[in-house]
Design a protein around this motif. Structure first.
Motif, short mmCIF file in Angstrom:
data_model
loop_
_atom_site.label_atom_id
_atom_site.label_comp_id
_atom_site.label_asym_id
_atom_site.label_seq_id
_atom_site.Cartn_x
_atom_site.Cartn_y
_atom_site.Cartn_z
N HIS A 172 0.84 -1.20 0.00
CA HIS A 172 0.00 0.00 0.00
C HIS A 172 0.87 1.25 0.00
CE1 HIS A 172 -3.87 -1.89 0.29
NE2 HIS A 172 -3.59 -2.51 1.42
N TYR A 173 1.94 1.21 0.77
CA TYR A 173 2.85 2.36 0.86
C TYR A 173 3.42 2.70 -0.51
CZ TYR A 173 7.31 4.72 1.82
OH TYR A 173 8.37 5.58 1.80
N HIS A 174 3.96 1.69 -1.21
CA HIS A 174 4.57 1.96 -2.52
C HIS A 174 3.51 2.38 -3.55
CE1 HIS A 174 8.77 0.97 -1.84
NE2 HIS A 174 8.38 -0.02 -1.07
N ALA A 175 2.31 1.82 -3.47
CA ALA A 175 1.24 2.25 -4.37
C ALA A 175 0.88 3.71 -4.12
CB ALA A 175 0.03 1.35 -4.20
N ALA A 176 0.80 4.11 -2.84
CA ALA A 176 0.49 5.50 -2.51
C ALA A 176 1.60 6.42 -2.95
CB ALA A 176 0.24 5.63 -1.01
N MET A 195 -3.69 9.25 0.16
CA MET A 195 -2.31 8.84 -0.04
C MET A 195 -1.41 9.37 1.07
SD MET A 195 -2.02 9.50 -4.14
CE MET A 195 -3.20 8.79 -5.29
N GLN A 196 -1.63 10.62 1.47
CA GLN A 196 -0.82 11.21 2.52
C GLN A 196 -0.98 10.42 3.82
OE1 GLN A 196 -1.65 15.32 3.29
NE2 GLN A 196 -0.34 15.40 5.11
N GLY A 197 -2.21 10.00 4.12
CA GLY A 197 -2.44 9.22 5.33
C GLY A 197 -1.67 7.91 5.31
N ILE A 198 -1.66 7.23 4.14
CA ILE A 198 -0.92 5.98 4.02
C ILE A 198 0.58 6.22 4.19
CG2 ILE A 198 -0.31 4.09 2.45
CD1 ILE A 198 -3.12 4.38 1.24
N LEU A 199 1.08 7.26 3.53
CA LEU A 199 2.51 7.56 3.63
C LEU A 199 2.92 7.85 5.07
CD1 LEU A 199 3.04 9.80 0.48
CD2 LEU A 199 3.79 7.45 0.80
N GLU A 200 2.09 8.61 5.77
CA GLU A 200 2.43 8.99 7.13
C GLU A 200 2.40 7.80 8.07
OE1 GLU A 200 -0.34 12.08 7.99
OE2 GLU A 200 0.93 13.67 7.16
N THR A 201 1.40 6.94 7.94
CA THR A 201 1.27 5.82 8.87
C THR A 201 2.24 4.68 8.56
OG1 THR A 201 -0.52 4.86 7.54
CG2 THR A 201 -1.15 6.33 9.35
N ALA A 202 2.60 4.52 7.29
CA ALA A 202 3.43 3.37 6.91
C ALA A 202 4.90 3.70 6.73
CB ALA A 202 2.90 2.75 5.60
N ASP A 230 -9.22 -6.06 3.99
CA ASP A 230 -8.26 -4.96 4.04
C ASP A 230 -7.05 -5.37 4.85
OD1 ASP A 230 -6.99 -2.55 3.95
OD2 ASP A 230 -8.25 -1.60 5.45
N LEU A 231 -5.88 -5.28 4.22
CA LEU A 231 -4.65 -5.66 4.91
C LEU A 231 -3.71 -4.47 5.04
CD1 LEU A 231 -4.02 -8.99 3.00
CD2 LEU A 231 -4.97 -8.72 5.28
N GLY A 232 -4.29 -3.27 5.06
CA GLY A 232 -3.45 -2.08 5.06
C GLY A 232 -2.78 -1.77 6.35
N SER A 233 -3.10 -2.46 7.43
CA SER A 233 -2.47 -2.15 8.70
C SER A 233 -2.09 -3.45 9.39
CB SER A 233 -3.43 -1.37 9.60
OG SER A 233 -2.86 -1.12 10.86
N SER A 234 -0.82 -3.59 9.72
CA SER A 234 -0.36 -4.79 10.41
C SER A 234 -0.55 -4.64 11.89
CB SER A 234 1.12 -5.04 10.08
OG SER A 234 1.90 -3.94 10.46
N SER A 235 -0.67 -5.75 12.57
CA SER A 235 -0.93 -5.73 14.00
C SER A 235 0.33 -5.45 14.79
CB SER A 235 -1.54 -7.07 14.45
OG SER A 235 -0.67 -8.13 14.11
#
Length: 342
Positions: A115-119, A153-160, A335-340
């Protein structure tokens, strides 16, 4: 006709610049490049605005040659320059020895970095659209759409970024495929559903690799299908039901050679999920049941036996639990965008 710059458009333009700074930062191949980013938006790297009087064409926010160079540097960069890669190197052998929790962790962390690289690449592509700077072309709706996309996209970049920054996109993709299969083989229901939907076929591959993955799929998918029907996991059961309904009369591709799921067991699993559905969605599930029964000639006795099993399993496992949501649009891979764990 020129469009009046509204407060929403101004905010949207500011959002574009903010995500541009983030994308530039994460794409920089080394520290020297990152240091060259102007902190206040001034200097040679600052985006220009259209000059109505001169008639000059506004340049893209990101020069496309520069983008291509930076993406190539990102792909060919050091494999171990990320927390994600360090985790893979430290835990790979533990996962391969059969530790399901570790396999799931690496599977989900790899998914997060995908997800990070896609964003990252999506933000660069969106910011490279020079039309957003053309006052005669861009409307408020254009700015709002771009701002909404870039906000996500910004949210994904920031969290990942803490996990994924510095990772290699191709290595991330390969690891995702490997740990998807490993977690599925070790019994993880979510991973099995993702495998059935075909996520392991995504990403670049040559013809030999594609054939190897098809061979692997034809071997593994029937096992995962049987497991999904036994557990009646809706994301996988929905896939299998549609596969039965849409199956061609004769195989036309190698993928069609995979045995179809058992109609009786599929009907039974769908019936269990009928009892888990919200009242307004039961008609949708009933339609699936009718289509399977009609195409494969399930008898009234077959349906009665399957229904008894479904009711008993529902009472045993799901009575008192909230119903499933939006069953008609449930993705085959959750959805697998966030790992535990990081």
């Amino acid at each position: 006709m020129r469009h009046r710059i509204t407060s929403r458009m101004a905010i949207s333009m500011l959002a574009l610049l903010v995500v541009f700074a983030l994308a530039w930062y994460f794409l920089a191949p080394d520290g020297d490049d990152k240091a060259s980013l102007p902190a206040n938006g001034s200097g040679n790297n600052a985006p220009t605005t259209p000059d109505a009087d001169s008639g000059r064409q506004p340049r893209s926010l990101v020069d496309q040659t520069e983008v291509a160079t930076r993406l190539q540097n990102q792909r060919s960069g050091p494999f171990d320059d990320s927390v994600w890669a360090s985790n893979v190197q430290a835990l790979a052998q533990v996962a391969e020895r059969g530790d399901l929790a570790v396999s799931i962790r690496l599977f989900k962390e790899s998914a997060e970095c995908r997800h990070y690289h896609a964003a990252l690449q999506g933000a660069v592509a969106r910011l490279g659209d020079s039309r957003l700077l053309e006052a005669d072309w861009a409307t408020a709706a254009d700015f709002e759409q771009a701002a909404d996309e870039l906000d996500e996209m910004q949210g994904i970049l920031e969290t990942a970024s803490a996990l994924c920054a510095g990772s290699d996109a191709d290595h991330v993709d390969a690891a995702f495929q490997d740990y998807l299969l490993l977690a599925a083989q070790q019994g993880h229901v979510e991973a099995q559903s993702c495998y059935l939907v075909g996520l392991h076929f995504l990403g670049p591959m040559d013809a030999d690799r594609e054939q190897a993955r098809i061979d692997q799929y034809l071997q593994q998918a029937p096992v995962f299908s049987s497991n999904a029907l036994a557990h009646a996991n809706w994301s996988a059961v929905r896939q299998l039901a549609y596969r039965l309904i849409a199956a061609p009369p004769e195989p036309t591709t190698r993928m069609d050679q995979m045995p179809l799921p058992d109609p009786f067991l599929t009907w039974r699993a769908v019936r269990l999920n009928y009892y888990r559905a919200r009242p307004e969605e039961q008609a949708y599930v009933s339609d699936l049941l009718d289509r399977i029964a009609n195409r494969y000639g399930l008898s009234e006795l077959d349906r009665q036996v399957a229904d008894q099993w479904a009711q008993a399993r529902f009472d045993q496992r799901y009575a008192g639990q909230p119903p499933l949501e939006d069953m008609e649009n449930t993705p085959g891979c959750p959805d697998l965008g966030s790992s535990s764990q990081h």
